[in-house]
Design a protein around this motif. Structure first.
Motif, short mmCIF file in Angstrom:
data_model
loop_
_atom_site.label_atom_id
_atom_site.label_comp_id
_atom_site.label_asym_id
_atom_site.label_seq_id
_atom_site.Cartn_x
_atom_site.Cartn_y
_atom_site.Cartn_z
N UNK A 41 2.40 48.47 85.08
CA UNK A 41 2.99 49.74 85.54
C UNK A 41 2.41 50.17 86.90
N UNK A 42 1.27 49.63 87.28
CA UNK A 42 0.79 49.83 88.64
C UNK A 42 1.32 48.71 89.53
N UNK A 43 1.15 47.49 89.08
CA UNK A 43 1.48 46.35 89.94
C UNK A 43 2.96 46.33 90.33
N UNK A 44 3.83 46.57 89.38
CA UNK A 44 5.28 46.62 89.69
C UNK A 44 5.68 48.05 90.00
N UNK A 45 5.05 48.99 89.30
CA UNK A 45 5.43 50.40 89.45
C UNK A 45 5.27 50.91 90.87
N UNK A 46 4.28 50.39 91.58
CA UNK A 46 3.98 50.96 92.90
C UNK A 46 5.13 50.75 93.89
N UNK A 47 5.93 49.71 93.68
CA UNK A 47 7.12 49.53 94.53
C UNK A 47 8.03 50.76 94.39
N UNK A 48 8.17 51.23 93.16
CA UNK A 48 9.08 52.35 92.91
C UNK A 48 8.46 53.66 93.39
N UNK A 49 7.15 53.77 93.26
CA UNK A 49 6.47 54.95 93.82
C UNK A 49 6.74 55.01 95.32
N UNK B 191 13.39 67.06 92.87
CA UNK B 191 12.77 66.59 91.61
C UNK B 191 12.99 65.09 91.47
N UNK B 192 11.99 64.41 90.94
CA UNK B 192 12.15 62.99 90.61
C UNK B 192 11.93 62.78 89.12
N UNK B 193 12.82 62.01 88.51
CA UNK B 193 12.61 61.57 87.12
C UNK B 193 12.39 60.07 87.17
N UNK B 194 11.22 59.65 86.70
CA UNK B 194 10.83 58.24 86.91
C UNK B 194 10.39 57.60 85.59
N UNK B 195 11.09 56.55 85.22
CA UNK B 195 10.68 55.74 84.06
C UNK B 195 10.39 54.33 84.55
N UNK B 196 9.20 53.83 84.23
CA UNK B 196 8.85 52.45 84.57
C UNK B 196 8.29 51.83 83.30
N UNK B 197 9.20 51.32 82.48
CA UNK B 197 8.85 50.88 81.12
C UNK B 197 9.02 49.36 81.01
N UNK B 198 7.90 48.67 80.98
CA UNK B 198 7.94 47.20 80.90
C UNK B 198 7.75 46.71 79.48
N UNK B 199 8.04 47.57 78.52
CA UNK B 199 7.96 47.17 77.12
C UNK B 199 9.27 47.53 76.42
N UNK C 9 -3.85 39.57 74.87
CA UNK C 9 -4.10 40.91 74.32
C UNK C 9 -4.18 41.90 75.48
N UNK C 10 -3.19 42.76 75.59
CA UNK C 10 -3.09 43.67 76.74
C UNK C 10 -4.07 44.83 76.61
N UNK C 11 -4.65 45.23 77.76
CA UNK C 11 -5.52 46.42 77.77
C UNK C 11 -4.96 47.51 78.70
N UNK C 12 -3.94 47.16 79.48
CA UNK C 12 -3.39 48.12 80.45
C UNK C 12 -2.07 48.68 79.99
N UNK C 13 -1.78 49.88 80.43
CA UNK C 13 -0.54 50.56 80.04
C UNK C 13 0.69 49.77 80.52
N UNK C 14 1.73 49.77 79.70
CA UNK C 14 2.93 49.04 80.10
C UNK C 14 4.16 49.94 80.25
N UNK C 15 3.96 51.26 80.17
CA UNK C 15 5.10 52.17 80.34
C UNK C 15 4.63 53.50 80.94
N UNK C 16 5.47 54.02 81.82
CA UNK C 16 5.14 55.27 82.52
C UNK C 16 6.37 56.17 82.51
N UNK C 17 6.17 57.46 82.24
CA UNK C 17 7.27 58.43 82.19
C UNK C 17 6.81 59.65 83.01
N UNK C 18 7.56 59.99 84.05
CA UNK C 18 7.06 61.04 84.94
C UNK C 18 8.13 62.00 85.42
N UNK C 19 7.69 63.21 85.66
CA UNK C 19 8.51 64.27 86.26
C UNK C 19 7.79 64.67 87.55
#
Ligand code: NAD
Length: 422
Positions: A186-194, A260-268, A242-252
């Motif tokens: 969610x950081x590695x791919x998410x940052x493109x969307x940020x 306003x931005x509505x942002x979903x970055x859900x890799x699960x 075994x994952x230790x990092x978050x795989x989904x993000x939901x933001x307002x």
């Protein structure tokens, strides 16, 4: 034309893709960089990339496993292109800057905000350029969306909806992309969307959000990854991770403009996959096709007008690509293009390299500076921190470490924060 001698630091999948970008720049009329060295902790990867460079660029670069030694032995070296994995960016970029090299670093600038600050400070101290390779915004179609918004095609922007859902429980390219300390997906791919959210709508004021780790065990499907560049490694990854990092993000998000931005970055995500980007304004809306696919944008206006062809250019008079982008994509005002993924990818990466060379040769700042890239990381981590604090967080909260509950564990592990300081 004068050229900047540079080293490719990090010879994995993205290092291979960057090499194709450089080959594209070599073939263009505006080549201004020259690959003279490759460096990777893994000598086999470094040698492999050097061989590929010999085939693609016509000369084999020197091979190193140590940045300081490389800089000592190659006094003519001017720059480094950092494509190591995300968790190492802050250390590798800083080592290159301290060695006197200008740096282009892959996104995200660092795995935490403190890591970003470290790299920015190293660039300032050493008076070197720090550019971050954020490729999505350089896609001509994203340049056109930006111009449409700026030129008032949809009136005043009010709302952007950015949605990515998919992935189920499969391994996303490499194991490190599922680990908190090495830059989770969610950081590695998410940052493109940020970056795209900020590129379109400007700076954010505050963010409410939450993140999740939904899929704790990831299955290795032995995928060759984007463009097929990871086939030589994916078979060697474990069958499950075994994952230790978050795989989904939901933001307002509330932007400084009030939009306003509505942002979903859900890799699960299971079931229906979604990848959608819409911007709504006071006069109409834009249906954006996403990144690196060259598909047309659709403009919807209140009188029922729907425009999804070349007439869209009438609504973006300020849209004009750079000379190199025009050369690579077939015109100054392209509204669609059609290339295979790897051909599009290499064209955009050539643009990044050319900009770095130009910044060094003509002493100007890059488009995505360390500070700009840090704000992308701030927007990306803001929902992580907001969810833990139970309140909205601001850009200043993120930059000054006032919202760091999620990142602290990473910072301590990387030596960027001492436990006593917490
Ligand atoms: N912009 C994009 O579209 C895009 C796409 C994929 C990857 N990336 C970025 O590129 C970076 C690399 O990703 P990847 O998929 O190539 O990873 P990877 O794991 O395939 O390759 C990383 C390489 O870096 C090397 N390395 C690690 N630490 C090092 C160090 N301290 N010094 C020298 N070499 C070191 C590793 O040995 C490996 O060869 C990541 O930051 C990722 O976010 C960007």
């Amino acid at each position: 034309m004068a050229t900047v001698k540079y080293a490719a630091v990090g010879c994995g999948g993205m290092g291979r893709r960057h090499l194709r970008g450089m080959a594209r720049l070599y073939q263009s009329s505006r080549r201004n960089m020259e690959l003279v060295a490759v460096c990777d902790l893994n000598q086999e990867n470094a040698n492999f990339l050097a061989d590929e460079a010999r085939d693609l660029l016509g000369a084999r670069p020197r091979v190193f496993v140590d940045i300081a030694q490389m800089a000592r032995e190659m006094p003519d070296l001017q720059a480094a292109d950092v494509t190591t994995d995300t968790g190492s960016h802050h250390a590798v970029a800083t080592a290159c800057l301290n060695a006197g090299l200008h740096v282009q670093c892959e996104k995200p600038l660092a795995v935490t905000m403190r890591g970003c600050n470290l790299a920015i400070e190293a660039a300032r101290r050493n008076r070197r350029i720090l550019s971050v390779a954020e490729n999505f915004r350089r896609d001509p179609i994203n340049r056109l969306v930006k111009a449409l918004i700026a030129d008032g095609a949809i009136g005043t922007p009010r709302l952007m909806i950015e949605t990515t859902i998919g992935g189920r429980d499969t391994l996303f390219i490499t194991p490190w992309r599922h680990m908190k300390k090495t830059g989770t997906i969610t950081l590695d791919e998410g940052v493109h969307h940020a970056d795209i959210l900020r590129y379109y709508l400007g700076e954010f004021r505050y963010v409410w959000g939450e993140t999740r780790l939904h899929e704790k065990t990831r299955q290795n499907t032995k995928s060759a990854g984007p463009g097929g560049f990871y086939a030589r490694w994916s078979g060697g990854f474990p069958d499950t991770v075994e994952a230790t990092g978050e795989d989904a993000l939901y933001a307002h998000i509330t932007f400084e403009s009030g939009a306003i931005g509505h942002w979903i970055n859900d890799h699960a995500g299971h079931g229906l996959r979604q990848s959608a980007r819409h911007v709504y304004g006071s006069k109409g809306s834009l249906e954006c096709p996403g990144d690196r696919n060259g598909r047309p944008i659709t403009l919807h206006l209140d009188d029922g007008t729907v425009i999804d062809d070349g007439r869209i250019l009438d609504y973006a008079p300020s849209y004009k690509l750079s000379p190199l982008a025009a050369e690579l994509f077939g015109g100054e005002r392209v509204w669609t293009y059609s290339f295979e993924f790897n051909d599009t990818d290499s064209r955009i990466l050539a643009l990044e390299y050319h900009e770095l060379g130009d910044c060094i040769l003509n002493n100007h700042a890059p488009e995505v500076t360390g500070e700009e890239a840090r704000a992308d990381v701030a927007l990306n981590y803001a929902p992580f921190e907001s969810g833990r604090l139970g309140r909205p967080v601001t850009l200043a909260d993120m930059i000054h470490g006032r919202a760091d509950a999620y990142q602290r564990e990473i910072d301590i592990a990387l030596g960027l924060l001492t436990p006593a300081a917490v």
